[in-house]
Design a protein around this motif. Structure first.
Motif, PDB file in Angstrom:
ATOM      1  N   SER A   1      -6.207  -2.229   3.629  1.00 15.91           N
ATOM      2  CA  SER A   1      -5.735  -3.301   2.759  1.00 15.91           C
ATOM      3  C   SER A   1      -6.884  -4.222   2.386  1.00 15.91           C
TER       4      SER A   1
ATOM      5  N   THR B   1       0.833  -1.207   0.000  1.00 17.39           N
ATOM      6  CA  THR B   1       0.000   0.000   0.000  1.00 17.39           C
ATOM      7  C   THR B   1       0.869   1.260   0.000  1.00 17.39           C
TER       8      THR B   1
ATOM      9  N   ARG C   1       0.809  -1.201  -6.190  1.00 18.13           N
ATOM     10  CA  ARG C   1      -0.294  -1.230  -5.235  1.00 18.13           C
ATOM     11  C   ARG C   1      -1.613  -1.419  -5.964  1.00 18.13           C
TER      12      ARG C   1
END
Length: 165
Positions: free
Chosen positions: A129, A80, A120
């Motif tokens: 997430s 991320t 990502r």
């Protein structure tokens, strides 16, 4: 052959699910220890169903052992903390796509060494997430698409409708 790499996975059901996805996709799975479970754990086998015995899987003592045994391969790191989306890179047919453990991801000291290869999955707002198995499937199938779904059944349907037999 594409490669999925799990760095210190913690949840057996996630790894079992990912193993099943790798079998369906003709992809090799690499597991980097320490694992948060035993490979003979029932939850791992249940999630992988009867596909686990068909899985091409390699296990490594640690991250450096993985690097030593897979030198020269291009490694993309899903995090991320990346700026580029997973759709903004061109995956080589033998690329390695690494995912970190569920609770913490890939350590920053590793990410810093591979910043250009960090990717990502875009998400809305402050979402931290996605589930690890979902993340692997999303990125893996983009890499497969880019490579023309090598060796995969693309013509016709996979199964007949039961009521049309």
């Amino acid at each position: 052959m594409l490669n999925i790499v799990l760095l210190e996975p913690e949840i057996p059901a996630n790894t079992g699910n990912i193993g099943r996805t790798c079998v369906a996709a003709g992809t090799r799975l690499h597991l980097i220890e320490p694992l948060g479970f035993r490979l003979d754990e029932k939850n791992l086998r249940r999630a992988g169903m009867d596909y686990w015995k068909e899985l091409d899987v390699s296990i490594y003592a640690d991250y450096h052992d993985f690097l030593d045994k897979n030198s020269g391969g291009k490694i993309y790191m899903a995090t991320t903390k990346a700026e580029r989306a997973y759709t903004e890179v061109s995956y080589e047919p033998d690329a390695y796509i690494m995912f970190g453990k569920e609770s913490a991801g890939i350590p920053e000291e590793i990410l810093v060494e591979h910043e250009p290869e960090c990717i990502r999955i875009p998400m809305v707002g402050d979402t931290r997430s996605l589930n690890l198995g979902n993340s692997v499937a999303i990125v893996l199938y983009e890499a497969l698409r880019q490579n023309g779904f090598p060796g995969m059944n693309r013509a016709g349907k996979l199964h007949d409708l039961m009521w049309k037999r």
